[in-house]
Design a protein around this motif. Structure first.
Motif, short mmCIF file in Angstrom:
data_model
loop_
_atom_site.label_atom_id
_atom_site.label_comp_id
_atom_site.label_asym_id
_atom_site.label_seq_id
_atom_site.Cartn_x
_atom_site.Cartn_y
_atom_site.Cartn_z
N LEU A 1 15.59 93.50 24.86
CA LEU A 1 16.43 94.19 25.61
C LEU A 1 17.56 94.98 24.73
O LEU A 1 17.77 96.16 25.17
N ASP A 2 17.93 94.45 23.58
CA ASP A 2 18.83 95.44 22.39
C ASP A 2 18.09 96.57 22.14
O ASP A 2 18.79 97.66 22.11
N ALA A 3 16.63 96.47 21.97
CA ALA A 3 16.07 97.77 21.56
C ALA A 3 16.15 98.89 22.71
O ALA A 3 16.40 99.94 22.52
N ARG B 1 19.69 86.30 27.07
CA ARG B 1 21.22 86.39 26.50
C ARG B 1 21.20 86.65 25.01
O ARG B 1 20.10 86.35 24.27
N THR B 2 22.04 86.99 24.41
CA THR B 2 22.32 87.10 23.09
C THR B 2 22.70 85.70 22.56
O THR B 2 22.63 84.78 23.20
N PHE B 3 22.36 85.67 21.26
CA PHE B 3 22.42 84.28 20.72
C PHE B 3 22.93 84.29 19.35
O PHE B 3 23.18 85.42 18.67
N ILE C 1 27.84 98.45 23.33
CA ILE C 1 27.63 99.23 24.62
C ILE C 1 26.09 98.90 25.07
O ILE C 1 25.44 99.10 26.27
N GLU C 2 25.34 98.23 24.32
CA GLU C 2 23.76 97.96 24.37
C GLU C 2 23.17 97.50 25.46
O GLU C 2 22.44 97.76 26.07
N HIS C 3 23.83 96.50 25.93
CA HIS C 3 23.29 95.71 27.32
C HIS C 3 23.61 96.27 28.56
O HIS C 3 22.88 96.48 29.28
N LEU C 4 24.58 97.23 28.73
CA LEU C 4 24.86 98.25 29.51
C LEU C 4 24.08 99.20 29.59
O LEU C 4 23.49 99.51 30.43
N ARG D 1 12.92 88.12 23.82
CA ARG D 1 13.38 88.88 24.88
C ARG D 1 14.52 89.72 24.92
O ARG D 1 14.97 90.81 25.24
N HIS D 2 15.53 88.98 24.21
CA HIS D 2 16.96 89.63 23.85
C HIS D 2 17.00 90.59 22.81
O HIS D 2 17.44 91.81 23.04
N LYS D 3 15.91 90.77 21.91
CA LYS D 3 15.88 91.71 20.82
C LYS D 3 14.87 92.94 21.56
O LYS D 3 15.31 94.04 21.13
ZN LIG Z 1 22.41 92.01 22.43
#
Ligand SMILES: [Zn+2]
Length: 317
Positions: free
Chosen positions: A250-252, A199-201, A88-91, A246-248
């Motif tokens: 975003l996740d936070a 993006r996720t990696f 659910i985290e990116h949404l 940047r993705h980490k």
């Molecule tokens: Zn993520």
């Protein structure tokens, strides 16, 4: 005096979508096809997920920190009857950064579509749908004292801060990533420009094992950065030189949105992932390091504080 709040779209009132939007895709981990619609919701709803593919009468899962049931590689929430929604985290990050307090997310599968692996497609859909103000006041969580959690070499904490701020750092042994840090005030504009597209990696050497365990089944070069032998496999390369931190970040934003309210404080994360981000919220709500108040009141306190500071500086000058 520059007013931080005037330069952000942090509205004093709660907000929802002006219109619904629909998107389709695959779940990153389940690989299942999913149709997801996000619709406006009434005041004080929060973000609510509805699984329309299950026959259980209780098919609603509230996106809140105490509903988190799994944090391995993504954040999963479940209700009391075990109905779950994962990744659910990116949404959540996109809704939170767009100033949406209330919305209903209707899915026909147990996982949110991964889209391109970032929040950018959701941000675009939210912008197209539009945001409207509601009547109810927006309540915020103000951090009064430091609170934090640590685990091995990782840590996550909240510190008092006049404005919402996030500071994330990572330290990977892979040379391609290494040490990276991103520290930014939390505003919708900065999130869109600096963070949303990250993006996720994942690492090629982990991929087979993950797939064997039923994870990353929907992953592809269209929705994740793949790293092999310290190189990016994706032909297009990276979107930002430091896309990983940047993705980490975003996740936070997405994980911490499960606080259910905007947090006026500074988040500091070092190697912090879904698990530690959620542990921090649990620690926060078990503590007395915070206070809930209308954003309007938090803003007035901030204005008084800044005026005091300026008076002090001009007196000593
Ligand atoms: Zn993520």
């Amino acid at each position: 005096m520059s007013d931080f709040f005037a330069n952000t779209d942090l509205s004093f009132k709660q907000q929802t979508l002006a219109d619904s939007f629909v998107c389709m895709g695959r779940g990153l981990h389940t690989g299942l096809r999913v149709v997801m619609s996000v619709i406006p919701a009434e005041e004080n709803t929060g973000i609510e997920f509805v699984r329309r593919d299950v026959t259980h009468t209780d098919n609603v899962v509230l996106a809140r920190w105490d509903k988190v049931s799994d944090t391995e590689l993504s954040t999963t929430i479940s209700n009391a009857n075990g109905i779950r929604v994962s990744t659910i985290e990116h949404l959540m990050a996109a809704l939170n950064a767009s100033g949406i307090d209330n919305a209903r997310v209707i899915l026909d599968a147990p996982e949110v579509p991964i889209m391109d692996g970032s929040s950018a497609p959701f941000i675009e859909l939210i912008h197209k749908a539009g945001v409207v103000q509601q009547r109810a006041e927006r309540q915020v969580i103000v951090i009064n004292r430091p609170v934090g959690v640590t685990e091995n070499k990782a840590s996550a904490s909240y510190l008092p801060s006049a404005v919402p701020w996030l500071d994330m750092s990572i330290d990977f042994s892979q040379r391609l990533i290494g040490r990276q840090r991103l520290s930014l005030p939390f505003t919708s504009q900065l999130f869109c420009e600096e963070v949303a597209g990250a993006r996720t990696f994942g690492f090629e050497e982990h991929l087979m094992e993950l797939k064997r365990r039923g994870l990353a089944r929907g992953s592809s070069l269209d929705n994740a950065i793949l790293i092999a032998n310290d190189r990016v496999v994706n032909r297009e390369g990276l979107r930002y030189a430091d896309e990983f931190v940047r993705h980490k970040f975003l996740d936070a934003v997405g994980d911490l949105a499960l606080a259910g309210h905007y947090v006026i404080g500074q988040f500091k994360g070092h190697r912090s992932g879904h698990r530690l981000n959620n542990q921090l919220l649990r620690e926060l709500f078990a503590s007395n390091c915070w206070e809930m108040m209308p954003l309007r009141q938090a803003h007035d306190i901030w204005v008084d504080f800044m005026q005091e500071q300026e008076a002090r500086i001009s007196k000593s000058a």
